[in-house]
Motif scaffolding. Structure first.
Motif, PDB file in Angstrom:
ATOM      1  N   ILE A   1       0.845  -1.191   0.000  1.00  0.00           N
ATOM      2  CA  ILE A   1       0.000   0.000   0.000  1.00  0.00           C
ATOM      3  C   ILE A   1       0.882   1.243   0.000  1.00  0.00           C
ATOM      4  N   LYS A   2       0.607   2.132  -0.939  1.00  0.00           N
ATOM      5  CA  LYS A   2       1.405   3.356  -1.079  1.00  0.00           C
ATOM      6  C   LYS A   2       0.988   4.378  -0.028  1.00  0.00           C
ATOM      7  N   GLY A   3       1.967   5.015   0.569  1.00  0.00           N
ATOM      8  CA  GLY A   3       1.698   6.035   1.574  1.00  0.00           C
ATOM      9  C   GLY A   3       2.895   6.207   2.485  1.00  0.00           C
ATOM     10  N   ASN A   4       2.809   7.188   3.360  1.00  0.00           N
ATOM     11  CA  ASN A   4       3.919   7.490   4.259  1.00  0.00           C
ATOM     12  C   ASN A   4       3.801   6.651   5.529  1.00  0.00           C
ATOM     13  N   PHE A   5       4.109   5.352   5.421  1.00  0.00           N
ATOM     14  CA  PHE A   5       3.938   4.419   6.530  1.00  0.00           C
ATOM     15  C   PHE A   5       5.265   4.138   7.238  1.00  0.00           C
ATOM     16  N   GLN A   6       6.096   5.175   7.347  1.00  0.00           N
ATOM     17  CA  GLN A   6       7.419   5.015   7.937  1.00  0.00           C
ATOM     18  C   GLN A   6       7.392   4.931   9.464  1.00  0.00           C
ATOM     19  N   VAL A   7       6.199   4.942  10.044  1.00  0.00           N
ATOM     20  CA  VAL A   7       6.079   4.822  11.506  1.00  0.00           C
ATOM     21  C   VAL A   7       6.391   3.406  11.981  1.00  0.00           C
ATOM     22  N   SER A   8       6.468   2.459  11.044  1.00  0.00           N
ATOM     23  CA  SER A   8       6.745   1.066  11.391  1.00  0.00           C
ATOM     24  C   SER A   8       7.924   0.561  10.582  1.00  0.00           C
ATOM     25  N   ASP A   9       8.512  -0.556  11.028  1.00  0.00           N
ATOM     26  CA  ASP A   9       9.586  -1.174  10.244  1.00  0.00           C
ATOM     27  C   ASP A   9       9.033  -2.131   9.194  1.00  0.00           C
ATOM     28  N   HIS A  10       7.695  -2.261   9.114  1.00  0.00           N
ATOM     29  CA  HIS A  10       7.017  -3.018   8.058  1.00  0.00           C
ATOM     30  C   HIS A  10       6.198  -2.044   7.203  1.00  0.00           C
ATOM     31  N   ARG A  11       5.839  -2.506   6.002  1.00  0.00           N
ATOM     32  CA  ARG A  11       4.928  -1.740   5.158  1.00  0.00           C
ATOM     33  C   ARG A  11       3.646  -2.543   4.974  1.00  0.00           C
ATOM     34  N   PRO A  12       2.494  -1.877   4.989  1.00  0.00           N
ATOM     35  CA  PRO A  12       1.222  -2.591   4.830  1.00  0.00           C
ATOM     36  C   PRO A  12       1.051  -3.150   3.423  1.00  0.00           C
ATOM     37  N   VAL A  13       0.307  -4.243   3.339  1.00  0.00           N
ATOM     38  CA  VAL A  13      -0.001  -4.892   2.066  1.00  0.00           C
ATOM     39  C   VAL A  13      -1.512  -5.018   1.960  1.00  0.00           C
ATOM     40  N   GLY A  14      -2.040  -4.791   0.754  1.00  0.00           N
ATOM     41  CA  GLY A  14      -3.483  -4.889   0.535  1.00  0.00           C
ATOM     42  C   GLY A  14      -3.816  -5.811  -0.609  1.00  0.00           C
ATOM     43  N   CYS A  15      -5.055  -6.286  -0.619  1.00  0.00           N
ATOM     44  CA  CYS A  15      -5.500  -7.197  -1.675  1.00  0.00           C
ATOM     45  C   CYS A  15      -7.000  -7.012  -1.885  1.00  0.00           C
ATOM     46  N   LEU A  16      -7.399  -6.862  -3.125  1.00  0.00           N
ATOM     47  CA  LEU A  16      -8.816  -6.768  -3.477  1.00  0.00           C
ATOM     48  C   LEU A  16      -9.187  -8.037  -4.228  1.00  0.00           C
ATOM     49  N   ILE A  17     -10.178  -8.735  -3.708  1.00  0.00           N
ATOM     50  CA  ILE A  17     -10.530 -10.065  -4.214  1.00  0.00           C
ATOM     51  C   ILE A  17     -11.969 -10.072  -4.687  1.00  0.00           C
ATOM     52  N   SER A  18     -12.185 -10.668  -5.835  1.00  0.00           N
ATOM     53  CA  SER A  18     -13.544 -10.912  -6.313  1.00  0.00           C
ATOM     54  C   SER A  18     -13.845 -12.390  -6.108  1.00  0.00           C
ATOM     55  N   THR A  19     -14.972 -12.678  -5.492  1.00  0.00           N
ATOM     56  CA  THR A  19     -15.276 -14.065  -5.162  1.00  0.00           C
ATOM     57  C   THR A  19     -16.773 -14.323  -5.263  1.00  0.00           C
ATOM     58  N   GLN A  20     -17.153 -15.571  -5.060  1.00  0.00           N
ATOM     59  CA  GLN A  20     -18.554 -15.958  -5.122  1.00  0.00           C
ATOM     60  C   GLN A  20     -19.039 -16.455  -3.762  1.00  0.00           C
ATOM     61  N   VAL A  21     -20.305 -16.186  -3.487  1.00  0.00           N
ATOM     62  CA  VAL A  21     -20.959 -16.772  -2.325  1.00  0.00           C
ATOM     63  C   VAL A  21     -22.280 -17.387  -2.770  1.00  0.00           C
ATOM     64  N   CYS A  22     -22.732 -18.356  -1.982  1.00  0.00           N
ATOM     65  CA  CYS A  22     -23.995 -19.040  -2.288  1.00  0.00           C
ATOM     66  C   CYS A  22     -25.170 -18.307  -1.642  1.00  0.00           C
ATOM     67  N   GLU A  23     -26.267 -18.317  -2.320  1.00  0.00           N
ATOM     68  CA  GLU A  23     -27.532 -17.910  -1.709  1.00  0.00           C
ATOM     69  C   GLU A  23     -28.528 -19.030  -1.927  1.00  0.00           C
TER      70      GLU A  23
END
Length: 852
Positions: free
Chosen positions: A761-783
């Motif tokens: 994830i892009k941004g000024n996340f220098q407050v940590s020694d890690h950088r955040p990661v994101g994921c957008l998923i398209s999926t199916q559910v039953c009805e």
């Protein structure tokens, strides 16, 4: 586990099992003829050209459709040592049949074998040096679950397996004495089905879910132990699974109840019968009629439900004071346990766990005093069982912390064994009770060698399940939904820039579900790991993330869970909130021998529409050379998650997998990547780094990790940075690595995933020694259209009843192998407007193949 206890070699004609005598106390090899499954012991050497399998023990021979299959223990987890011998928990079971080639089984046989494999994992324990089934001295075979499977084996090969729980810990007291504590629960296999399918007592005095719990305490050369037991209400009763009500039989239970008491009195002088049923219930009233006090039995009644709802802990302790003088134990000092406490409740679970834990602590106090431990000086209290009520454990003695933790784990394990879930009145719960629990009972009966009734053996239940599954498109539609996941190790950063956290949600169209996982919410020190001083931090982050997310769209919190520094939130769009149900959360500790939460996972399971989904946020062990431990932690967490109950799962977090290259080499590659402009060259550098990523290199070592998929990584390593900079670690010079990951697993065929976006994830996340990661998923559910499903379900049940009616009168008719013939007969009868069940002559006509 790396230690190999046995090797299984398969040749065209033989199965050769070669034990390590040092760890198993078995001196000879076992040879099994693959033609007739006869077996014998031998010391001779065999052809080494066949590659052996590493195994940990033999469960026995299981027959399915008349075909013998060898069941073996494929993997285990070592719980700890007791009296110098390791105690193992079974985590994976394998099988091989008598043929040389791989087993060929039809769908029914494969289904039976999978159910057997699933039954024997997680809740089963064994040891080669200690007989876990016989600590109680009386009728111990009732706890030996694989006794029927291994009855044909030589005596030293008859490994004794118990179902239940084993927990062990050790601490040092102020006087420097070492104390070791072990908790063992062993469940009887008589009436050992699920809690909704096996209740009450049988004519031989066996009660459903009878469990004996033993606690052992060691100090120096001294040993003390206490045994408690629990079980279903010893009357003839059962659950009506159609409406979740209790039905009491009119059969006189007096003889069966007397037999049950005699089983207990065969090893003890007196029974203390603790009854936790509501005073005004039908079961309580009938129990009062048949259970009377005597010289050999005292009865203690306590309306636990009313007290617990009022949070009246003092009343519980006052009740326990009546038992203190009666609480008994045995020891090597010549003391013998004379009184057995038998706790009695509807489901043998939560209420029983609380009372048993406190009674157990009363016994522990007596044991410690017999070991000359000064309770007041060591624990700063007079009554240890009262201290268990204190919500904050910051100032409590470590022994009490671990003791309470083991008893909580014991309760959780028994809950999973009894298969207790949230009550649900819809058709899915009805179907689960009607079909799955009967299948479980049939499998248990087959394993134990118990007779199986005709209604069980004719496979009608199996056919019903398969037919419903096969025709699910008649009552199910698939809906396209989106899920957004964020993982970030925040390095105990305190929120101070709300604008920064808005950047975590980098999507344009609001997804239906948003899952956020943080690690290192607080510094992982003794105060936070043991004292759990994180409540304010959790609430602060939750409110900030909620506010940030609601600038995008209207969201509501569906669930949350926290374990020390590992934190998970799941939000759902406000328009979708009515489609969320069956929310369950769990924590899985992995630190310090699975007893502390500095490492492990937090789990949220929920039902979205009619799909069961699972989110797991993990923080795995750190260290460049600790990959085996990371894999073991991943498997341990996912074992506890029971993913087979879900349609799809997403696991994310700080997995701590490293790149197997020198730090200077990785830093140089990253600098080259950042300096060049040609995309093909950048891709080549990234590909090189990913080739040395531990997760991908050793993925196949893990039972569960290999089942997950990950989108292609198109970003640089997210760890480890100097705080406040974009420079990789210049202090400890850790190897930059892809520690922060998001993985997907599809369990059921109905779920289709496609990853729309996966990136740092892009941004000024220098407050940590890690950088955040994101994921957008398209999926199916039953009805599920519940009316259509119920209509089909009841039609199939009616067909089953019609067929069974036919077999009742015509035993010479062979089992119908599918529902189509029965359907034809039924349709023909409907056309003639004749009731099928009550017309015997017509039924004879309908069963005649020449009938038109």
């Amino acid at each position: 586990m790396n230690q190999t206890l046995m090797r299984l070699t398969l040749t065209p004609n033989k199965m050769i099992i070669d034990p390590d005598s040092q760890f198993t106390r078995i001196s000879n090899k076992l040879i099994i003829d693959r033609g007739n499954m006869k077996m014998w012991e031998s010391k001779e050497k065999f052809d080494q050209s066949f590659q052996p399998r590493k195994i940990f023990g033999i469960l026995g021979i299981f027959e399915v459709s008349g075909k013998p299959v060898l069941l073996y223990i494929e993997d285990v987890y070592m719980i700890g040592e007791l009296e110098g011998w390791p105690i193992y928990q079974i985590t994976k079971v394998g099988y091989v049949d008598k043929k040389h080639q791989e087993p060929e089984h039809d769908n029914f046989e494969k289904d039976q074998l999978e159910k057997v494999k699933n039954l024997f994992i997680n809740s089963f324990y064994f040891s080669y040096g200690i007989d876990l089934t016989s600590q109680s001295n009386f009728q111990h075979n009732r706890f030996w679950w694989n006794s029927n499977l291994c009855k044909m084996f030589p005596p030293e090969w008859q490994l004794k397996i118990i179902q239940g729980y084993v927990g062990i810990f050790q601490i040092t007291l102020k006087n420097l004495n070492q104390i070791k504590y072990c908790l063992i629960s062993r469940r009887s296999f008589y009436k050992g089905g699920s809690i909704r399918n096996d209740t009450g007592i049988d004519s031989d005095g066996n009660v459903a879910n009878y469990t004996e719990t033993e606690q052992l305490l060691y100090m120096n050369n001294e040993k003390a132990k206490q045994i408690l037991c629990r079980g279903s209400v010893p009357l003839f009763w059962q659950y009506n699974i159609f409406n979740n009500s209790i039905v009491i039989s009119q059969e006189d239970p007096k003889k069966a109840l007397n037999k049950h008491c005699q089983i207990l009195l065969s090893n003890y002088f007196k029974i203390l019968f603790v009854n936790l049923i509501d005073d005004d219930s039908q079961l309580s009233n009938q129990l009062d009629r048949y259970l009377t006090e005597s010289d050999q039995m005292n009865i203690y009644k306590f309306n636990f439900k009313k007290t617990f709802l009022n949070k009246d802990l003092d009343s519980i302790n006052r009740f326990l004071e009546k038992l203190i003088d009666q609480v008994d134990f045995s020891s090597t000092l010549g003391v013998r346990q004379q009184n057995i406490i038998r706790i009695n409740c509807y489901d043998c679970l939560d209420q029983t766990n609380i009372i048993m834990t406190k009674i157990a602590m009363i016994a522990i106090q007596k044991m410690l005093q017999s070991f000359k431990v000064d309770i007041l000086e060591e624990f700063n209290t007079q009554q240890l069982y009262v201290d268990l009520d204190i919500p904050s454990i910051h100032n409590i003695h470590p022994f009490l912390i671990y003791f309470k933790s083991k008893w909580m784990e014991n309760g959780d394990h028994l809950r999973l064994i009894y298969k207790v879930g949230q009550q649900n009145s819809d058709l899915n719960q009805f179907y689960k009770n009607m079909v799955e629990e009967k299948q479980l009972k049939e499998v248990i009966h087959r394993i134990l060698g118990f007779p199986i009734s005709e209604s069980q053996s004719n496979e009608n239940i199996m056919m019903l399940e398969r037919t419903m599954k096969k025709r699910e498109n008649e009552y199910t539609q698939l809906l396209q939904k989106s899920v957004y996941v964020v993982t970030w190790n925040i390095n105990a950063h305190q929120p101070n820039d709300k604008q920064l956290y808005n950047q975590l949600f980098q999507f344009t169209t609001p997804p239906h579900i948003v899952a956020i996982g943080f690690q290192e919410l607080v510094k992982l020190n003794t105060l936070t790991v043991v004292g759990r001083q994180n409540r304010d931090v959790v609430e602060n982050w939750k409110q900030i993330l909620y506010n940030c997310l609601n600038t995008k769209a209207k969201y509501v919190l569906a669930a949350q869970q926290v374990m020390v520094g590992t934190f998970i939130l799941v939000f759902v769009l406000d328009d979708e909130k009515l489609h969320i149900s069956n929310v369950k959360t769990e924590i899985v500790k992995y630190g310090f021998g699975q007893s502390l939460g500095n490492k492990g996972g937090v789990i949220i399971k929920l039902r979205f529409y009619d799909s069961n989904i699972c989110f797991i946020n993990v923080h795995l062990p750190a260290g460049q050379k600790c990959n085996d431990d990371r894999i073991a932690a991943f498997d341990y967490i996912h074992n506890r998650a029971e993913l087979n109950q879900c349609d799809w799962a997403i696991t994310f977090g700080d997995m701590n997998f490293r790149i197997n290259l020198a730090q200077q080499s990785v830093v140089a590659s990253i600098q080259n990547y950042q300096n060049i402009q040609i995309q093909e060259q950048k891709d080549a550098i990234l590909k090189h780094l990913k080739e040395y990523d531990q997760l991908h290199l050793e993925k196949q070592k893990s039972q569960y990790l290999k089942q997950f998929n990950e989108a292609d990584i198109q970003f640089l390593p997210t760890y480890k940075f100097d705080i406040g900079t974009e420079i990789y670690d210049t202090v400890k010079k850790r190897v930059p690595s892809f520690t922060d990951r998001i993985l997907l697993k599809k369990i059921q065929k109905v779920a289709i995933h496609s990853v729309e976006w996966y990136d740092k994830i892009k941004g000024n996340f220098q407050v940590s020694d890690h950088r955040p990661v994101g994921c957008l998923i398209s999926t199916q559910v039953c009805e599920i259209d519940k009316k259509k499903k119920e209509k089909l379900f009841r039609e199939l049940i009616q067909l089953e009843e019609d067929e069974q009616y036919g077999h009742q009168y015509f035993p010479n008719i062979q089992s119908v192998k599918n529902f189509e013939p029965c359907m034809k007969y039924r349709q023909r009868a409907t056309q003639l407007k004749i009731t099928l069940k009550t017309n015997k002559e017509l039924l004879m006509q309908l069963c005649n193949p020449e009938f038109e």
